[in-house]
Design a protein around this motif. Structure first.
Motif, PDB file in Angstrom:
ATOM      1  N   ASP A  67     -18.826  -7.050  21.790  1.00 31.40           N
ATOM      2  CA  ASP A  67     -17.623  -6.717  22.917  1.00 31.40           C
ATOM      3  C   ASP A  67     -17.361  -5.329  22.251  1.00 31.40           C
ATOM      4  O   ASP A  67     -17.030  -5.217  21.181  1.00 31.40           O
ATOM      5  CB  ASP A  67     -16.594  -7.578  22.885  1.00 31.40           C
ATOM      6  N   ILE A  68     -17.291  -4.293  23.224  1.00 34.88           N
ATOM      7  CA  ILE A  68     -17.155  -2.897  22.742  1.00 34.88           C
ATOM      8  C   ILE A  68     -15.983  -2.394  23.839  1.00 34.88           C
ATOM      9  O   ILE A  68     -15.756  -2.821  24.719  1.00 34.88           O
ATOM     10  CB  ILE A  68     -18.390  -2.281  22.976  1.00 34.88           C
ATOM     11  N   GLN A  69     -15.084  -1.411  22.976  1.00 37.10           N
ATOM     12  CA  GLN A  69     -13.907  -0.760  23.680  1.00 37.10           C
ATOM     13  C   GLN A  69     -14.149   0.611  23.369  1.00 37.10           C
ATOM     14  O   GLN A  69     -14.262   0.972  22.193  1.00 37.10           O
ATOM     15  CB  GLN A  69     -12.688  -1.475  23.523  1.00 37.10           C
ATOM     16  N   TYR A 103     -16.672  -3.083  27.850  1.00 37.52           N
ATOM     17  CA  TYR A 103     -17.918  -3.658  28.132  1.00 37.52           C
ATOM     18  C   TYR A 103     -18.683  -4.462  27.103  1.00 37.52           C
ATOM     19  O   TYR A 103     -17.963  -4.433  25.994  1.00 37.52           O
ATOM     20  CB  TYR A 103     -18.780  -2.801  28.884  1.00 37.52           C
TER      21      TYR A 103
END
Lengths: 166, 441
Positions: free
Chosen positions: B332-334, B194
């Motif tokens: 942007d993160i994961q 997300y």
């Protein structure tokens, strides 16, 4: 279950659609307790990860609520400290392509497509996917027993979070 | 801003207990460009976990610091990192996020490369002339790759400190995470991908900030207090502290033996059915590492911050969180779940659900962080007020606490050293800060 009366599992698509439309209206209108009343007492709510959507095997879910957690989720959404819905977003759902996929005993497996727009803070995002739900009849009334909202979005890059009920 | 923008970005006055960050660091494209050059192009960056590459031919494609790369395990068993780009005209070779392929074939002109990156096939290669040498067109390797206890790191710089030196004491905590399984930890299937309309450093600050929990996560704390879990877990974590590890890294200790840990510490807060499996794993860990080390491994909760953008969070389950800036105002993160590979379906189910419940973008915790950090970003875009303070705990008359800004300051010091290597390290020019502060008020 051969001794079950035939009408017990008798269900029409119109009846399923009526349930799904009522559900969508409850959620968009933020009548969250009314929405909970459409679920069975042992209902579950799952949103698989956008990159692990198949039902086989155990995968990291975005949301995996049993009825206890789901009721808690609703309590929190109604409360004053759920910042991500404070102030509330606007949502609008379009439900379509409703089908009865299978009837197994007293479980009615349905599929339906959803498009949900969420608007907040002058931004908007679209959640697209399919419901893979299992319905049951309780005291003559059709209810949602298992609710699996499978997103077609490849990620939540445009969405940030899943703050409301998908 | 002046020509040399960086010395003014952080103001520090230890005597007055002031550590302030100029809010342009969250919004200024020039700062973003400097970070790309001086941090992301140089530092060691997490790129994947060995459990994602178990067999020869396995590959994972990643975007690391705006670079399309892929990691693969070759026939010789070695894990290598390549730019995901055909050496001919640039098309991407890995078109899936993960998979297994004995060789990579470019869909554009059918150039093919083996799993070690060697160019093995060029249709009609004679037409490139007599001087064309395939060896000149092997896949471009990422400059450096090294592995620490299963965590794969890459660096796009040819030279610089080794991964072991870079991680320092943080490496010992990665070892602690890895030692939660005898067979080896693995990344579970699925991840949270997300984005936030927020600068990446706001997420860094948030990740080791225990001070925000009672406010931002009020609803979650309320829920926990009202649930049986809270009593079973013995209430708030009793022993907590935060230790800077140098080089921008830090560890937040959240010892909470009452809450249990899915890897190897069963308590009544976890399902009874899981007790035998968890107990068996603990026994094995005690046999291998001894009781004292086993307690350190099994009973610790912690949030490990590795500069610049990796968090490994151990609570009931273990989470790997990484994020990259996508411009000054977006990240942007994961996030992945890291679990003992020997876990059966029932254990996995519980471990992964517990991650989703708080840490996921649909969970009771992280979703509110998204909202708050996006609001910080939106407001910090205003030209004034200019400063944020990260000075909690800079007081002489009490001991450091776990909810002080120690992790954030450790990050900012390392960040400042990278961005402004020539700036004085600390303490200087507090009058300037106070002038700004007065203007802000």
């Amino acid at each position: 279950m051969p001794d079950r009366p035939a009408q017990e599992s008798l269900v029409t698509r119109a009846e399923v659609e009526e349930l799904l439309y009522e559900e969508a209206a409850c959620l968009d209108d933020w009548r969250l307790d009314d929405w909970l009343a459409l679920l069975t007492d042992d209902a579950s709510y799952v949103v698989p990860a956008t990159n692990a959507r198949e039902a086989d095997g155990v995968k990291l879910p975005l949301i995996a609520d049993d009825i206890r957690l789901l009721r808690e989720r609703i309590t929190q959404l109604k409360g004053a400290f759920t910042w991500v819905e404070q102030p509330r977003s606007r949502t609008r759902r379009l439900i379509g392509n409703v089908r009865i996929a299978a009837i197994e005993g007293d479980e009615i497996h349905i599929r339906a497509n959803f498009i949900i727009h969420r608007m907040r803070n002058d931004a908007s995002a679209v959640y697209v996917g399919q419901y893979e739900n299992i319905l049951r009849r309780c005291d003559g009334r059709l209810k949602i027993h298992s609710r699996r909202s499978v997103l077609d979005n490849e990620s939540l890059r445009e969405h940030g979070a899943i703050a409301f009920i998908l | 801003m002046d020509e040399d923008i960086s010395p003014q970005l952080i103001r520090r006055d230890d005597e007055r207990g002031i550590f302030a960050v100029h809010r342009s660091v969250y919004t200024d494209p020039a700062v973003y460009a400097l970070e790309q050059e001086r941090i992301f192009a140089r530092c060691w960056l997490y790129a994947g976990h060995v459990s994602e590459l178990t067999s020869p031919g396995d590959f994972i494609a990643r975007t690391i610091a705006n670079r399309r790369i892929f990691l693969s395990r070759a026939k010789d068993g070695v894990i290598r990192a390549f730019y995901n780009s055909c050496t001919h005209r640039g098309a991407m070779l890995c078109r899936e996020a993960r998979g297994n392929a004995p060789m990579m074939v470019c869909p554009y002109h059918f150039w093919s490369f083996d799993s070690a990156g060697r160019l093995t096939g060029v249709p009609d290669s004679e037409s490139f002339g007599p001087h064309f040498d395939r060896a000149d067109f092997n896949l471009a390797r990422v400059a450096r790759l090294d592995i620490c206890h299963g965590f794969i790191f890459v660096s796009f710089a040819d030279s610089g400190e080794s991964l072991a030196d870079y991680l320092g004491a943080a490496g010992d905590y990665l070892a602690r995470v890895a030692d939660n399984s005898i067979a080896g930890m693995e990344i579970a299937e699925g991840s949270f991908r997300y984005s936030l309309a927020a600068n990446w450093k706001l997420m860094v600050e948030n990740s080791t900030d225990a001070y925000h929990v009672p406010a931002t996560h009020h609803r979650y704390v309320d829920y926990m207090k009202a649930s049986a879990q809270w009593d079973l877990a013995g209430g708030a974590p009793p022993e907590t502290s935060v230790t800077p590890l140098g080089n921008g890294h830090c560890i937040l200790h959240l010892h909470n033996p009452g809450g249990g840990k899915m890897t190897a510490h069963w308590t009544p807060a976890l399902p009874e059915a899981l007790k035998p499996r968890i107990a068996a794993r603990r026994e094995a860990i005690e046999a291998k590492h001894g009781k004292e080390r086993a307690s350190h491994i099994c009973d610790s909760y912690g949030i490990l911050q590795i500069f610049p953008n990796l968090l490994v969070m151990e609570s009931v389950s273990t989470i790997v969180r990484q994020f990259f800036p996508a411009g000054p105002g977006k990240l942007d993160i994961q996030m992945w779940g890291l679990i003992p590979s020997e876990m059966d379906e029932m254990e996995r189910e519980h471990a992964l659900r517990s991650i989703a419940m708080f840490w996921g973008p649909g969970g009771f915790g992280s979703a509110d962080d998204v909202d708050i950090l996006e609001s910080c970003q939106a407001a910090c875009a205003s030209p004034e007020p200019e400063w944020s303070i990260v000075s909690r705990g800079m007081v002489a008359d009490r001991a450091p606490r776990f909810d002080d800004d120690i992790g954030s300051r450790e990050f900012w010091k390392r960040w400042h050293a990278a961005i402004a290597p020539d700036a004085p390290a600390t303490g200087e020019d507090a009058s300037n800060l106070l002038r700004f502060a007065a203007r802000g008020a």
